[in-house]
Design an enzyme around this catalytic site. Structure first.
Site, PDB file in Angstrom:
ATOM      1  N   GLY A  38       0.586  -1.154  -0.053  1.00 52.76           N
ATOM      2  CA  GLY A  38       0.003   0.151   0.035  1.00 52.76           C
ATOM      3  C   GLY A  38       0.856   1.302  -0.099  1.00 52.76           C
ATOM      4  N   CYS A  39       0.364   2.176   0.688  1.00 51.71           N
ATOM      5  CA  CYS A  39       1.062   3.587   0.410  1.00 51.71           C
ATOM      6  C   CYS A  39       2.274   3.490   1.201  1.00 51.71           C
ATOM      7  CB  CYS A  39       0.007   4.705   1.621  1.00 51.71           C
ATOM      8  SG  CYS A  39       1.113   6.137   1.949  1.00 51.71           S
TER       9      CYS A  39
END
Length: 214
Positions: A38-39
Site C-alpha cells: 500500500g502507501c
C-alpha cells in the site's frame, strides 16, 4: 491516497503470528528487501522504527524507468507498485522477523490490489525478491500463515522478481516523520506505528521515540 484504511492485525494477537519456520542465513552481512504494502509512507514509517533496520527508501518497482514517478504511478497503469527498500543488519534483525512485521503490522496481506480505500495495482501486496532464497522463505511463510489460519481470508501477497528499484521523489522520503499532522499520516500511518509499538516493543530501536506520530 485517501484518509482511511483498515489497520491490519488489530484483532489478531501477536501469539497468532508464528515466527517463520524458515529464514535466511544471517552471516552474509548487510542485506535488504523490497516490499509493497500500500502507501509507501505507512510502510516506511513502520520499518524505520525497527532495531537493525539501517535505512529505508520509498520508491517504485514493477515497471519501467520512464514511468517511475508519482504522478504516473498513481494512475495505476504503469505496472509499478509503491514500495520500500528496507536495508538491515542481519545480526540484529532477521529477514524472517521483517516478514513477520510486514504481514502482521505494515499492511493487510489479504488485500491484493488495494489497501483499505487506496485502490489500484500500485497498492498491491507484494515482495520483490532479489534471490531465490528470499523467494523460498517468503513462500514458506505464506503457507505457514495460511495453514495457521491467522487471517480469515488467504494471504494474496504476490512474489515478483526485482528487476529494478526506482527511488521516489525526495519529498516522499521519511514522509510520516516529516509530516506528522498530515491527515493521511494521522489516519493511516500513525495507527500502524502505534500497533508496532504495542505489539512488538522488543523490536524497536533502543533510542526509538515516536512522540509526533503515535
Amino acid at each position: 491516497m485517501t484518509t482511511s484504511c483498515n489497520i491490519p492485525g488489530l484483532e489478531v494477537p501477536r501469539s497468532r503470528f508464528p515466527d517463520p519456520e524458515q529464514d535466511l542465513d544471517d552471516s552474509a552481512g548487510a542485506a535488504h528487501v523490497v516490499l509493497a504494502g500500500g502507501c509507501f509512507w505507512c510502510v516506511e514509517a513502520v520499518f524505520l522504527a525497527i532495531n537493525g533496520v539501517t535505512f529505508v527508501e520509498s520508491g517504485y518497482a514493477g515497471g519501467s524507468a520512464d514511468t517511475a514517478n508519482y504522478e504516473a504511478v498513481c494512475g495505476g497503469q504503469t505496472g509499478h507498485a509503491e514500495v520500500v527498500d528496507v536495508h538491515y543488519d542481519p545480526s540484529k534483525v532477521s529477514f524472517g522477523q521483517l516478514l513477520k512485521v510486514f504481514f502482521s503490522v505494515a499492511h493487510d496481506p489479504t488485500q491484493l490490489n488495494r489497501q483499505g480505500h487506496d485502490r489500484g495495482t500500485q497498492y498491491r501486496s507484494a515482495v520483490f525478491y532479489e534471490t531465490l532464497e528470499q523467494k523460498r522463505v517468503v513462500e514458506a511463510y505464506i503457507r505457514q500463515l495460511d495453514a495457521a489460519g491467522v487471517y480469515p481470508e488467504p494471504v494474496v501477497t504476490r512474489l515478483e522478481p526485482l528487476e529494478a528499484f526506482y527511488p521516489a521523489e525526495a519529498y516522499h522520503q521519511n514522509f510520516a516523520a516529516q509530516n506528522p499532522y498530515q491527515p493521511y499520516v494521522m489516519a493511516v500511518a500513525a495507527p500502524k506505528v502505534e500497533k508496532l509499538e504495542k505489539t512488538y516493543s522488543d523490536y524497536l530501536k533502543p533510542d526509538y521515540r515516536n512522540d509526533d506520530t503515535a
